[in-house]
Scaffold this motif. Sequence first.
Motif, PDB file in Angstrom:
ATOM      1  N   MET A   1       0.545  -1.210  -0.233  1.00  0.00           N
ATOM      2  CA  MET A   1       0.405  -0.071   0.234  1.00  0.00           C
ATOM      3  C   MET A   1       0.709   1.082  -0.635  1.00  0.00           C
ATOM      4  N   ASN A   2       0.793   2.643  -1.001  1.00  0.00           N
ATOM      5  CA  ASN A   2       1.551   2.985  -0.922  1.00  0.00           C
ATOM      6  C   ASN A   2       0.377   4.268  -0.766  1.00  0.00           C
ATOM      7  N   ASP A   3      -0.648   4.749   0.012  1.00  0.00           N
ATOM      8  CA  ASP A   3      -0.966   5.821   0.428  1.00  0.00           C
ATOM      9  C   ASP A   3      -1.195   6.353   1.702  1.00  0.00           C
ATOM     10  N   VAL A   4      -1.326   7.264   2.489  1.00  0.00           N
ATOM     11  CA  VAL A   4      -1.726   7.752   3.380  1.00  0.00           C
ATOM     12  C   VAL A   4      -2.892   7.129   4.418  1.00  0.00           C
ATOM     13  N   LYS A   5      -4.198   7.502   2.854  1.00  0.00           N
ATOM     14  CA  LYS A   5      -5.105   7.717   3.664  1.00  0.00           C
ATOM     15  C   LYS A   5      -5.706   5.333   4.103  1.00  0.00           C
ATOM     16  N   GLY A   6      -5.320   5.092   3.251  1.00  0.00           N
ATOM     17  CA  GLY A   6      -5.334   4.068   3.125  1.00  0.00           C
ATOM     18  C   GLY A   6      -4.060   3.171   4.317  1.00  0.00           C
ATOM     19  N   TRP A   7      -3.273   4.152   4.940  1.00  0.00           N
ATOM     20  CA  TRP A   7      -2.463   3.294   6.091  1.00  0.00           C
ATOM     21  C   TRP A   7      -3.276   3.497   7.452  1.00  0.00           C
ATOM     22  N   HIS A   8      -4.215   5.056   6.941  1.00  0.00           N
ATOM     23  CA  HIS A   8      -5.049   5.582   7.855  1.00  0.00           C
ATOM     24  C   HIS A   8      -6.390   4.282   8.623  1.00  0.00           C
ATOM     25  N   ALA A   9      -6.984   4.263   7.302  1.00  0.00           N
ATOM     26  CA  ALA A   9      -7.826   3.075   7.019  1.00  0.00           C
ATOM     27  C   ALA A   9      -7.727   2.138   7.700  1.00  0.00           C
ATOM     28  N   LEU A  10      -6.443   1.694   7.628  1.00  0.00           N
ATOM     29  CA  LEU A  10      -6.258   0.641   8.091  1.00  0.00           C
ATOM     30  C   LEU A  10      -5.866   0.153  10.238  1.00  0.00           C
ATOM     31  N   ALA A  11      -5.396   1.562   9.567  1.00  0.00           N
ATOM     32  CA  ALA A  11      -5.634   1.816  11.775  1.00  0.00           C
ATOM     33  C   ALA A  11      -5.993   1.579  11.747  1.00  0.00           C
ATOM     34  N   ALA A  12      -7.575   2.401  11.670  1.00  0.00           N
ATOM     35  CA  ALA A  12      -8.787   2.973  12.616  1.00  0.00           C
ATOM     36  C   ALA A  12      -9.703   1.383  12.637  1.00  0.00           C
ATOM     37  N   ALA A  13      -9.103   0.840  11.909  1.00  0.00           N
ATOM     38  CA  ALA A  13     -10.105  -0.991  11.867  1.00  0.00           C
ATOM     39  C   ALA A  13      -9.406  -1.982  12.123  1.00  0.00           C
ATOM     40  N   VAL A  14      -7.827  -1.645  12.444  1.00  0.00           N
ATOM     41  CA  VAL A  14      -6.905  -2.535  13.058  1.00  0.00           C
ATOM     42  C   VAL A  14      -7.441  -3.228  14.572  1.00  0.00           C
ATOM     43  N   LYS A  15      -7.980  -5.118  14.836  1.00  0.00           N
ATOM     44  CA  LYS A  15      -8.408  -4.803  16.208  1.00  0.00           C
ATOM     45  C   LYS A  15      -7.155  -5.730  16.600  1.00  0.00           C
ATOM     46  N   PRO A  16      -6.105  -5.183  17.102  1.00  0.00           N
ATOM     47  CA  PRO A  16      -5.163  -6.410  17.783  1.00  0.00           C
ATOM     48  C   PRO A  16      -5.007  -7.112  18.362  1.00  0.00           C
ATOM     49  N   GLU A  17      -4.403  -8.429  18.277  1.00  0.00           N
ATOM     50  CA  GLU A  17      -4.514  -9.067  19.872  1.00  0.00           C
ATOM     51  C   GLU A  17      -3.892  -8.377  20.767  1.00  0.00           C
ATOM     52  N   THR A  18      -4.191  -8.966  21.911  1.00  0.00           N
ATOM     53  CA  THR A  18      -3.572  -8.177  23.016  1.00  0.00           C
ATOM     54  C   THR A  18      -3.306  -8.647  24.405  1.00  0.00           C
ATOM     55  N   ARG A  19      -4.078 -10.463  24.559  1.00  0.00           N
ATOM     56  CA  ARG A  19      -3.585 -11.358  25.153  1.00  0.00           C
ATOM     57  C   ARG A  19      -2.125 -11.817  25.536  1.00  0.00           C
ATOM     58  N   LEU A  20      -2.005 -12.762  26.217  1.00  0.00           N
ATOM     59  CA  LEU A  20      -0.590 -13.496  26.443  1.00  0.00           C
ATOM     60  C   LEU A  20      -0.635 -14.252  25.635  1.00  0.00           C
ATOM     61  N   PHE A  21       0.780 -14.905  24.996  1.00  0.00           N
ATOM     62  CA  PHE A  21       0.022 -16.060  24.610  1.00  0.00           C
ATOM     63  C   PHE A  21       1.283 -17.069  25.277  1.00  0.00           C
ATOM     64  N   ILE A  22       0.720 -18.310  25.713  1.00  0.00           N
ATOM     65  CA  ILE A  22       0.797 -18.780  26.374  1.00  0.00           C
ATOM     66  C   ILE A  22       0.444 -20.634  26.240  1.00  0.00           C
ATOM     67  N   ASP A  23       1.604 -22.040  25.846  1.00  0.00           N
ATOM     68  CA  ASP A  23       1.104 -22.753  25.272  1.00  0.00           C
ATOM     69  C   ASP A  23      -0.450 -22.908  24.746  1.00  0.00           C
ATOM     70  N   GLY A  24       0.577 -22.001  23.130  1.00  0.00           N
ATOM     71  CA  GLY A  24      -0.255 -22.042  22.387  1.00  0.00           C
ATOM     72  C   GLY A  24      -1.588 -21.829  22.694  1.00  0.00           C
ATOM     73  N   LYS A  25      -2.089 -20.670  23.625  1.00  0.00           N
ATOM     74  CA  LYS A  25      -3.148 -20.138  22.852  1.00  0.00           C
ATOM     75  C   LYS A  25      -3.541 -19.307  23.860  1.00  0.00           C
ATOM     76  N   PHE A  26      -4.262 -18.354  23.401  1.00  0.00           N
ATOM     77  CA  PHE A  26      -4.237 -16.768  23.802  1.00  0.00           C
ATOM     78  C   PHE A  26      -4.593 -16.269  25.091  1.00  0.00           C
ATOM     79  N   VAL A  27      -4.090 -15.881  26.424  1.00  0.00           N
ATOM     80  CA  VAL A  27      -5.027 -15.758  27.380  1.00  0.00           C
ATOM     81  C   VAL A  27      -4.566 -14.293  28.190  1.00  0.00           C
ATOM     82  N   ASP A  28      -5.672 -14.842  29.308  1.00  0.00           N
ATOM     83  CA  ASP A  28      -5.435 -12.648  29.870  1.00  0.00           C
ATOM     84  C   ASP A  28      -4.506 -13.245  30.755  1.00  0.00           C
ATOM     85  N   ALA A  29      -3.899 -12.096  31.422  1.00  0.00           N
ATOM     86  CA  ALA A  29      -2.776 -12.894  32.483  1.00  0.00           C
ATOM     87  C   ALA A  29      -3.844 -13.195  33.414  1.00  0.00           C
TER      88      ALA A  29
END
Length: 495
Positions: A1-29
Amino acid sequence: MNDVKGWHALAAAVKPETRLFIDGKFVDAVDGQRFATLNPANGKVIAEVARGNEKDIDLAVKAARRAYKSGVWSRMSPRGRMDVMYKIARLMEAHADEFALLDCLDMGKSISELTGGDVPFSILTFQYFAETIDKIEGAVTSTDPSALHMIVREPLGVVACVTPWNYPLMMAAWKAAPALAAGNSVILKPAEQSPLSALLLAKIFAEAGVPDGVFNVVNGFGEDAGKALALHMDVDKIGFTGSTEVGKLMMVYSGQSNMKKVTTECGGKSPQIVMPDADLDAAVSYAVNGIFTNQGEVCSAGSRLLVHDSIYDEFVSRFAGEAGRFQPGDPLDPATTMGPLVTREQQARVLSYIEAGKKEGGEVVIGGGTPAGLEAGNYVQPTLFKGVTEKMTIAREEIFGPVGAAIRFKSYDEAISIANNSIYGLASSVWTKDITTAHKAARDLEAGMVWINCYDHGDMTQPWGGYKQSGQGRDKCFETVLAHMQTKSVWINLG
Ligand code: NAD
């Protein structure tokens, strides 16, 4: 991707994973704690991330040990392990934009640097270390005919990777890939300023078929999660990249616990020596990149510009002209060449170094403050000091920001003496057309890396690491896989 609008749109849409990853699973602390990760370009919260402590570290170490002992990874056929690591690289390619976005949001480096540098280099790291797996060999030594003596290499077991925020994905790759290639299980503790891309990496690892427990990510703060990992009695090695101060602590923690192996990739204050016969166009251009790339938040930043008296004024004025290539701006804009610093604290720290430089008699040639109109972010102007002497604070301490210090020298011997007058010894360069001077300097410079007529060049075969208090051990290169293994001597009596 090469335009600023596209990156901002992606940034607005992104839902990053936030949990820990232990023993093959995403888990809360375990204690349910979370911490905010902020966007350095505007101070806004990107996400609330699970904050691990010694309880989560212990779970991750247990999972890693279980996986190691079961042999699912440590005794997988070399070709099987290679296939999984190649798959990781392919999946990273498929998620390249998302990786670039997460590191851009988390630590502020420009999206172009990420898409053109960090992300492809991280992918290459997995490819390179995948390729090493079936090249690892032992030896049969020359013994009396009555014996057969074999030296075999085995993984260490559980390896902890503790990484900094300045290249979040790439440092995770540099640390985890060789450890995994060697057959170890890994616990990655990313820097608290940049916790997100490691979790995407974990997702990809699971998809690529890395068995449960072989790769774990525990986000958290240095003084709790990091320290708990380094003090853990069942961790066999700490692979650390970060400050010299914390690198020393890692060695203390090892001594206070189980004598785990420690490698440290730490700070630098790298000299770029410009001799009177240098190709000035090239030297200036590389010098500007050497200090302003990644906002100067680079361990190998060429922050000390040692310039011969006869060309000093011309060099400084050309540098000032060319520095305009680096303009602070929105890091999500592909045209931006310099983003904000990682945190408000880092901005304040860099500004305090600039004040020290002024107080101690350095003269600001360009920059020297914060850029107008970007107050919501942690920006600092690209800055160059002239009239710097080797005793000044800005010539001695790692600033980790876009601040160059131009120091005058009159002879080759003086240049080498100033260059080596540092507690650090990570990188260095010399600019000259004279082959004798080039070779002499390569021998005389006390640094893990010497660049002749270039700066920051290299590939995966290059041992990356420093002399003196820049640390011990090396990243990249084949030697790094072997540093994640131990040798066993097997003596067979044939008598
Ligand atoms: P840092 O030392 O503050 O932190 C690095 C990591 O150590 C982080 O994950 C942090 O949480 C953890 N940590 C902090 N205190 C700890 C403690 N008491 N116990 C255990 N873990 C702890 O470094 P930083 O500010 O994240 O990164 C910048 C530094 O990294 C600079 O000095 C830079 O030169 C260095 N660096 C070196 C290289 C290299 O290859 N030589 C590469 C990149 C960065």
